[in-house]
Design a protein around this motif. Structure first.
Motif, PDB file in Angstrom:
ATOM      1  N   VAL A   1     113.044 -24.512 -63.717  1.00 53.92           N
ATOM      2  CA  VAL A   1     112.530 -23.819 -64.884  1.00 53.92           C
ATOM      3  C   VAL A   1     112.988 -24.086 -66.291  1.00 53.92           C
ATOM      4  N   ALA A   2     114.300 -24.058 -66.497  1.00 56.91           N
ATOM      5  CA  ALA A   2     114.961 -24.290 -67.765  1.00 56.91           C
ATOM      6  C   ALA A   2     114.784 -25.857 -68.068  1.00 56.91           C
TER       7      ALA A   2
ATOM      8  N   ALA B   1     111.061 -26.347 -68.978  1.00 51.42           N
ATOM      9  CA  ALA B   1     110.921 -25.834 -70.567  1.00 51.42           C
ATOM     10  C   ALA B   1     111.394 -26.503 -71.612  1.00 51.42           C
ATOM     11  N   HIS B   2     112.489 -26.946 -71.298  1.00 51.53           N
ATOM     12  CA  HIS B   2     113.274 -28.007 -72.202  1.00 51.53           C
ATOM     13  C   HIS B   2     112.543 -29.258 -72.735  1.00 51.53           C
TER      14      HIS B   2
ATOM     15  N   THR C   1     109.003 -28.525 -74.267  1.00 51.79           N
ATOM     16  CA  THR C   1     109.327 -28.370 -75.558  1.00 51.79           C
ATOM     17  C   THR C   1     109.372 -29.673 -76.709  1.00 51.79           C
ATOM     18  N   VAL C   2     110.205 -30.546 -75.861  1.00 50.64           N
ATOM     19  CA  VAL C   2     110.610 -31.834 -76.722  1.00 50.64           C
ATOM     20  C   VAL C   2     109.182 -32.605 -76.692  1.00 50.64           C
TER      21      VAL C   2
ATOM     22  N   LEU D   1     106.277 -30.531 -79.016  1.00 56.26           N
ATOM     23  CA  LEU D   1     106.630 -30.347 -80.283  1.00 56.26           C
ATOM     24  C   LEU D   1     105.778 -31.272 -81.499  1.00 56.26           C
ATOM     25  N   PRO D   2     106.096 -32.580 -81.332  1.00 56.44           N
ATOM     26  CA  PRO D   2     105.260 -33.453 -82.125  1.00 56.44           C
ATOM     27  C   PRO D   2     103.756 -33.320 -82.274  1.00 56.44           C
TER      28      PRO D   2
ATOM     29  N   ILE E   1     102.746 -29.984 -84.221  1.00 57.83           N
ATOM     30  CA  ILE E   1     102.761 -30.205 -85.311  1.00 57.83           C
ATOM     31  C   ILE E   1     101.556 -31.151 -85.862  1.00 57.83           C
ATOM     32  N   MET E   2     101.370 -32.203 -85.095  1.00 59.70           N
ATOM     33  CA  MET E   2     100.301 -33.211 -85.650  1.00 59.70           C
ATOM     34  C   MET E   2      99.034 -32.535 -85.357  1.00 59.70           C
TER      35      MET E   2
ATOM     36  N   VAL F   1      98.566 -30.590 -88.706  1.00 63.25           N
ATOM     37  CA  VAL F   1      98.249 -31.583 -89.815  1.00 63.25           C
ATOM     38  C   VAL F   1      96.789 -31.838 -89.718  1.00 63.25           C
TER      39      VAL F   1
ATOM     40  N   ASN G   1     100.417 -37.899 -81.315  1.00 61.01           N
ATOM     41  CA  ASN G   1     101.683 -37.464 -80.886  1.00 61.01           C
ATOM     42  C   ASN G   1     102.853 -38.027 -81.878  1.00 61.01           C
ATOM     43  N   SER G   2     102.267 -38.425 -83.147  1.00 57.16           N
ATOM     44  CA  SER G   2     102.778 -38.855 -84.382  1.00 57.16           C
ATOM     45  C   SER G   2     103.499 -40.158 -84.457  1.00 57.16           C
ATOM     46  N   ASP G   3     103.117 -41.124 -83.289  1.00 57.87           N
ATOM     47  CA  ASP G   3     103.387 -42.400 -83.674  1.00 57.87           C
ATOM     48  C   ASP G   3     102.629 -43.114 -84.505  1.00 57.87           C
TER      49      ASP G   3
END
Lengths: 192, 185
Positions: B22-23, B26-27, B30-31, B34-35, B38-39, B42, B111-113
């Motif tokens: 699970v940890a 989740a890690h 998240t990675v 995130l992009p 955020i995108m 925007v 994905n911000s690329d």
């Protein structure tokens, strides 16, 4: 083990997973190569970026271009290795980088521009002060009531970030960004 | 205290493994997310605010300390952005940028690329006519000979025009005039 204790442990595992990702992305410096105290990420903006680079760029430098178009060098420390701070004054000394156009911008700890009365946010190829020998020499630091005002004003206290952007860098720099003769960053006087 | 039975030990090992999974998940999530999150924001803001402007283009003022949307804004550039939705039709991009300084138009995936960028030297003085199409588009794609077809990796794309701003007012007015020629239809 009781069901409620087990649920709490799984929630904790979730928090650890999300929290470790956030700390890794925001606290651990970005990967890349160094030119003096400046670091450049070779994959910023590139479709070949790994997931960590992509996430870091999204948090701290969204909408970056790849290195063929623009190289982004970021300085977080001075020549002594001390973290850059908004309340300190620094002198930057160097030669004009081999690029079609370049600029150095000061950013506050939140990655946005410093408020200042002169509305000066960057020094660039056209506005950079040069000494008699042709070296680019300018100062970054808090606005002062007396004395020479800084060329690039900061405000408040906390982390200062300097970004050197090279638009259309020379081919040699695109191939080897670490070869840049990057500006020195020396602290001037003592910090407040 | 009673010693744990073999069944309890097996159950404990199972839970420890599950907690670790699970940890790690989740890690990784998240990675990965995130992009994209955020995108998405925007793209949403650009779409909403650009909808009322000419050519569906968001034309913010030059960045100063009040610009708080995109991190690390460049104060030396004039920007224009479009949020493109290619899920049902291609996007027609046009611009007639007669400008003597650096400019570029970059395309970003959700994905911000940055999957494509073209600058003034590469493009030259000719009019810019692009048709941007999702790579998995099911709609017909046809374009005139002077139109360049660009394939995007997904159906949501952010277009970002950058123009280098001079210090003088006349030069800034020229940049603004050139920026106004951009249209995203």
């Amino acid at each position: 083990m009781s069901r409620s204790r087990l649920t709490a442990l799984y929630v904790l595992a979730l928090v650890v997973g999300v929290g470790s990702a956030w700390l890794w992305l925001t606290r651990v410096g970005p990967s890349g190569v160094d030119a003096g105290v400046w670091r450049v990420n070779l994959l910023a903006g590139s479709p070949n970026a790994d997931a960590y680079t992509r996430a870091r760029v999204a948090i701290g430098a969204l909408l970056a271009l790849d290195r063929r178009e623009t190289l982004y060098y970021i300085a977080r420390t001075d020549q002594r290795g001390e973290p850059l701070r908004a309340q300190c004054r620094y002198r930057l000394t160097g030669t004009a980088p081999a690029a079609r156009w370049w600029s150095i911008t000061a950013y506050d700890k939140d990655f946005f521009l410093f408020e200042n009365s002169a509305k000066r946010y960057s020094v660039n190829v056209e506005t950079a002060p040069r000494d008699a020998a042709g070296w680019v020499v300018f100062e970054v630091g808090p606005e002062t009531v007396t004395g020479t005002p800084p060329d690039l004003p900061t405000r408040g206290e906390g982390t200062l970030l300097l970004t050197l952007r090279l638009y259309n860098p020379a081919l040699a720099l695109q191939r080897d960004p670490a070869a840049l003769a990057a500006p020195r960053i020396d602290v001037v006087g003592s910090c407040r | 205290m009673n010693a744990p039975t073999p069944a309890n030990r097996k159950s404990l090992r199972g839970h420890l493994l599950a907690l670790l999974l699970v940890a790690v998940a989740a890690h990784a999530l998240t990675v990965w997310a995130l992009p994209r999150l955020i995108m998405a924001e925007v793209l949403r803001v650009t779409r909403n605010e650009g909808a009322t402007s000419s050519g569906a283009v968001l034309r913010p003022p030059p960045a100063d300390h009040t610009a708080r949307r995109i991190v690390m804004p460049s104060p030396d550039l004039l920007y224009a952005t479009c949020s493109l939705d290619l899920s049902e039709q291609a996007a027609k991009i046009s611009a007639d940028i007669d400008y003597p300084r650096y400019w570029s138009i970059a395309l970003y995936a959700d994905n911000s690329d940055n999957f494509m960028v073209r600058n003034d030297r590469e493009h030259g003085a000719r009019a810019l006519r692009w048709l941007i199409v999702a790579s998995d588009a099911s709609y017909p794609v046809a374009a005139a000979p002077d139109v360049e077809i660009i394939k995007a990796p997904g159906s949501r794309v952010l277009l970002l025009l950058r123009m280098l701003l001079p210090e003088d007012e006349a030069g800034r007015a020229a940049a603004e005039a050139a920026r106004k020629t951009l249209r995203c239809d």
